[in-house]
Design a protein around this motif. Structure first.
Motif, PDB file in Angstrom:
ATOM      1  N   LEU A   1      20.267  21.406  -8.224  1.00 28.30           N
ATOM      2  CA  LEU A   1      18.990  21.504  -8.133  1.00 28.30           C
ATOM      3  C   LEU A   1      18.289  20.906  -6.767  1.00 28.30           C
ATOM      4  CD1 LEU A   1      16.336  23.204  -9.146  1.00 28.30           C
ATOM      5  CD2 LEU A   1      15.656  20.871 -10.354  1.00 28.30           C
ATOM      6  N   ASP A   2      18.659  20.075  -6.409  1.00 29.42           N
ATOM      7  CA  ASP A   2      17.987  19.096  -5.170  1.00 29.42           C
ATOM      8  C   ASP A   2      18.694  20.131  -3.918  1.00 29.42           C
ATOM      9  OD1 ASP A   2      16.788  17.302  -6.207  1.00 29.42           O
ATOM     10  OD2 ASP A   2      18.189  15.603  -5.987  1.00 29.42           O
ATOM     11  N   ASP A   3      19.956  20.475  -3.945  1.00 24.96           N
ATOM     12  CA  ASP A   3      20.628  21.094  -2.759  1.00 24.96           C
ATOM     13  C   ASP A   3      20.227  22.500  -2.935  1.00 24.96           C
ATOM     14  OD1 ASP A   3      22.595  21.326  -0.893  1.00 24.96           O
ATOM     15  OD2 ASP A   3      23.886  22.540  -2.086  1.00 24.96           O
TER      16      ASP A   3
ATOM     17  N   LEU B   1      15.697  31.406   1.272  1.00 27.75           N
ATOM     18  CA  LEU B   1      16.617  32.392   1.384  1.00 27.75           C
ATOM     19  C   LEU B   1      17.824  32.044   2.271  1.00 27.75           C
ATOM     20  CD1 LEU B   1      15.582  36.131   1.053  1.00 27.75           C
ATOM     21  CD2 LEU B   1      17.996  35.292   1.813  1.00 27.75           C
ATOM     22  N   PRO B   2      17.415  31.879   3.712  1.00 30.80           N
ATOM     23  CA  PRO B   2      18.622  31.518   4.539  1.00 30.80           C
ATOM     24  C   PRO B   2      19.294  30.299   4.339  1.00 30.80           C
ATOM     25  CG  PRO B   2      16.368  31.451   5.785  1.00 30.80           C
ATOM     26  CD  PRO B   2      16.121  31.986   4.261  1.00 30.80           C
ATOM     27  N   SER B   3      18.519  29.220   3.805  1.00 32.01           N
ATOM     28  CA  SER B   3      19.243  28.055   3.477  1.00 32.01           C
ATOM     29  C   SER B   3      20.265  28.100   2.205  1.00 32.01           C
ATOM     30  CB  SER B   3      18.080  27.108   2.903  1.00 32.01           C
ATOM     31  OG  SER B   3      18.818  25.693   2.599  1.00 32.01           O
ATOM     32  N   ASN B   4      19.813  28.921   1.246  1.00 33.29           N
ATOM     33  CA  ASN B   4      20.714  29.017   0.218  1.00 33.29           C
ATOM     34  C   ASN B   4      22.019  30.134   0.348  1.00 33.29           C
ATOM     35  OD1 ASN B   4      19.719  26.859  -1.951  1.00 33.29           O
ATOM     36  ND2 ASN B   4      17.745  28.048  -1.749  1.00 33.29           N
TER      37      ASN B   4
ATOM     38  N   ALA C   1      32.848  25.911  -4.758  1.00 34.43           N
ATOM     39  CA  ALA C   1      33.353  24.983  -3.487  1.00 34.43           C
ATOM     40  C   ALA C   1      32.109  24.209  -3.051  1.00 34.43           C
ATOM     41  CB  ALA C   1      33.867  25.812  -2.297  1.00 34.43           C
ATOM     42  N   ARG C   2      31.252  24.549  -2.965  1.00 39.41           N
ATOM     43  CA  ARG C   2      29.826  23.822  -2.252  1.00 39.41           C
ATOM     44  C   ARG C   2      29.618  22.729  -3.374  1.00 39.41           C
ATOM     45  NH1 ARG C   2      26.494  22.399   1.768  1.00 39.41           N
ATOM     46  NH2 ARG C   2      24.589  21.599   1.098  1.00 39.41           N
ATOM     47  N   VAL C   3      29.588  22.908  -4.793  1.00 45.28           N
ATOM     48  CA  VAL C   3      29.265  22.116  -5.854  1.00 45.28           C
ATOM     49  C   VAL C   3      30.313  20.923  -5.725  1.00 45.28           C
ATOM     50  CG1 VAL C   3      28.828  21.616  -8.216  1.00 45.28           C
ATOM     51  CG2 VAL C   3      27.794  23.657  -7.120  1.00 45.28           C
ATOM     52  N   THR C   4      31.388  21.168  -5.863  1.00 43.28           N
ATOM     53  CA  THR C   4      32.667  20.381  -5.638  1.00 43.28           C
ATOM     54  C   THR C   4      32.319  19.477  -4.557  1.00 43.28           C
ATOM     55  OG1 THR C   4      34.156  21.751  -6.629  1.00 43.28           O
ATOM     56  CG2 THR C   4      35.053  19.987  -5.656  1.00 43.28           C
ATOM     57  N   ARG C   5      32.422  19.762  -3.469  1.00 47.39           N
ATOM     58  CA  ARG C   5      31.831  18.953  -2.083  1.00 47.39           C
ATOM     59  C   ARG C   5      30.783  17.976  -2.139  1.00 47.39           C
ATOM     60  NH1 ARG C   5      29.772  19.898   3.006  1.00 47.39           N
ATOM     61  NH2 ARG C   5      29.514  22.159   2.490  1.00 47.39           N
ATOM     62  N   LEU C   6      29.678  18.756  -2.923  1.00 48.15           N
ATOM     63  CA  LEU C   6      28.273  17.632  -3.235  1.00 48.15           C
ATOM     64  C   LEU C   6      28.992  16.629  -4.111  1.00 48.15           C
ATOM     65  CD1 LEU C   6      25.566  20.040  -3.802  1.00 48.15           C
ATOM     66  CD2 LEU C   6      25.526  18.521  -1.929  1.00 48.15           C
ATOM     67  N   MET C   7      29.547  16.999  -5.152  1.00 42.99           N
ATOM     68  CA  MET C   7      29.888  15.867  -6.141  1.00 42.99           C
ATOM     69  C   MET C   7      30.875  14.725  -5.560  1.00 42.99           C
ATOM     70  SD  MET C   7      28.111  16.804  -8.516  1.00 42.99           S
ATOM     71  CE  MET C   7      27.055  17.849  -7.790  1.00 42.99           C
ATOM     72  N   SER C   8      31.796  15.224  -4.780  1.00 43.11           N
ATOM     73  CA  SER C   8      32.624  14.286  -4.145  1.00 43.11           C
ATOM     74  C   SER C   8      32.111  13.382  -3.102  1.00 43.11           C
ATOM     75  CB  SER C   8      33.942  14.938  -3.474  1.00 43.11           C
ATOM     76  OG  SER C   8      33.657  16.007  -2.330  1.00 43.11           O
TER      77      SER C   8
ATOM     78  N   GLY D   1      19.331  20.717   4.264  1.00 46.56           N
ATOM     79  CA  GLY D   1      20.301  19.681   4.666  1.00 46.56           C
ATOM     80  C   GLY D   1      21.827  19.777   4.291  1.00 46.56           C
ATOM     81  N   ASP D   2      22.588  19.073   4.696  1.00 48.45           N
ATOM     82  CA  ASP D   2      24.137  19.000   4.194  1.00 48.45           C
ATOM     83  C   ASP D   2      24.600  17.630   4.608  1.00 48.45           C
ATOM     84  OD1 ASP D   2      26.337  19.676   3.081  1.00 48.45           O
ATOM     85  OD2 ASP D   2      26.932  21.204   4.793  1.00 48.45           O
ATOM     86  N   PRO D   3      24.416  17.009   3.182  1.00 46.03           N
ATOM     87  CA  PRO D   3      23.729  17.002   2.151  1.00 46.03           C
ATOM     88  C   PRO D   3      22.564  17.015   2.195  1.00 46.03           C
ATOM     89  CG  PRO D   3      24.448  14.734   2.432  1.00 46.03           C
ATOM     90  CD  PRO D   3      25.064  15.598   3.661  1.00 46.03           C
ATOM     91  N   PRO D   4      21.871  17.627   1.191  1.00 42.08           N
ATOM     92  CA  PRO D   4      20.473  17.947   1.064  1.00 42.08           C
ATOM     93  C   PRO D   4      19.548  16.281   1.333  1.00 42.08           C
ATOM     94  CG  PRO D   4      21.177  17.891  -1.179  1.00 42.08           C
ATOM     95  CD  PRO D   4      22.353  17.890  -0.163  1.00 42.08           C
ATOM     96  N   LYS D   5      18.414  16.342   2.049  1.00 38.49           N
ATOM     97  CA  LYS D   5      17.482  15.091   2.280  1.00 38.49           C
ATOM     98  C   LYS D   5      16.232  15.373   1.338  1.00 38.49           C
ATOM     99  CE  LYS D   5      15.080  12.541   5.427  1.00 38.49           C
ATOM    100  NZ  LYS D   5      15.312  11.259   4.609  1.00 38.49           N
TER     101      LYS D   5
END
Length: 277
Positions: free
Chosen positions: A95-97, A121-124, A268-275, A102-106
């Motif tokens: 949800l924060d992402d 829209l463009p971010s997501n 793929a995005r979520v896995t990277r966030l968690m790692s 940001g990548d990761p989100p700030k």
């Protein structure tokens, strides 16, 4: 004497452990559109609240996660996060992402995706959570543009709260179907899609997208599941034809049409966030 029975949203009756289990069970279904339908159904009846989410401190001290109140956008964001996570704890991070750049989100008021067309829209789309669906449904879809200039929008009373936000300047296009097109092509909308209401340009309001919800299928018919600010003041299901007809009733700020977005499985995005934790 008959007892008065007051219905309540399923999610309001669940503990955190039960919400966690509901998310895990939804992920037994491979199609994200069906996961969206299942998870969003838990929110039918949740009360509408203005700005229910925030950063937990600062300009907007509201909590970063809650299911007891939603507005139209936080309803969509929360369900989209749950549909891309396999647990409650992961859903909070996703949800924060979704809500912040940001990548990761700030996480800050400054980096919140405030404007749908220019930021959210463009971010997501870039992060892999969404894909534009409007022209897939009808290649003859119209296009309009949100023009953002700080010296103009900061004069609008309702937008003064964004003075410290990092809002981009420029012209941001969005494709949409007229209400007649949308009604004619409704059967082509993928269940689980996100529907955006696009209004005519009005310098007193600036924004063009004023509302959002999900298109869901129930008993063979399509409905718009959304957090209604109307007399219902809660998350409701409204048959899509009736929803589109209701959009014609707004005279002071007319609706131009609706845009459609397809939720994507962003594992793929979520896995990277968690790692990266």
């Amino acid at each position: 004497m008959l007892a008065l029975v007051i219905a309540t949203a399923p999610v309001l009756q669940l503990s955190d452990q039960q919400v966690d289990r509901a998310i895990a069970e939804a992920h037994l279904v491979p199609a994200i559109g069906e996961r969206v339908e299942r998870l969003s159904a838990l929110f039918v009846g949740v009360p509408y609240g203005d700005y229910p989410l925030g950063e937990g401190s600062g300009v907007e001290p509201q909590p970063r996660w809650r299911v007891d109140q939603v507005d139209c956008q936080t309803f969509v964001e929360t369900v989209l996060a749950m549909a891309n996570a396999r647990s409650l704890e992961r859903a909070k991070q996703v949800l924060d992402d979704i809500r912040y750049a940001g990548d990761p989100p700030k996480v800050s008021f400054a980096t919140l995706n405030h404007f749908t067309e220019a930021q959210w829209l463009p971010s997501n789309s870039a992060k892999g959570y969404l894909r534009e669906e409007t022209r897939t449904i009808d290649p003859r879809a119209e296009r309009t543009t949100l023009s953002l200039r700080r010296k103009q929008w900061e004069k609008v009373p309702g937008l003064k709260r964004l003075a410290t936000a990092k809002v981009p300047q420029g012209d941001f296009p969005i494709d949409y179907l007229t209400l007649d097109q949308a009604k004619k092509r409704a059967a082509s909308i993928e269940p689980g899609s996100i529907l955006l209401v696009v209004r005519r340009s009005d310098p007193k309001r600036v924004v063009r997208v004023s509302h959002m919800g999900f298109v869901v299928r129930k008993e063979g018919r399509l409905y718009v599941r959304h957090a209604s600010i109307g007399e219902e003041h809660q998350v409701i299901d409204l048959e899509i034809g009736a929803f589109l007809d209701r959009q014609r009733e707004y005279k002071k700020w007319p609706v131009q049409g609706v845009a459609l977005l397809l939720p994507l499985d962003a594992q793929a995005r979520v896995t990277r966030l968690m790692s990266a934790r």
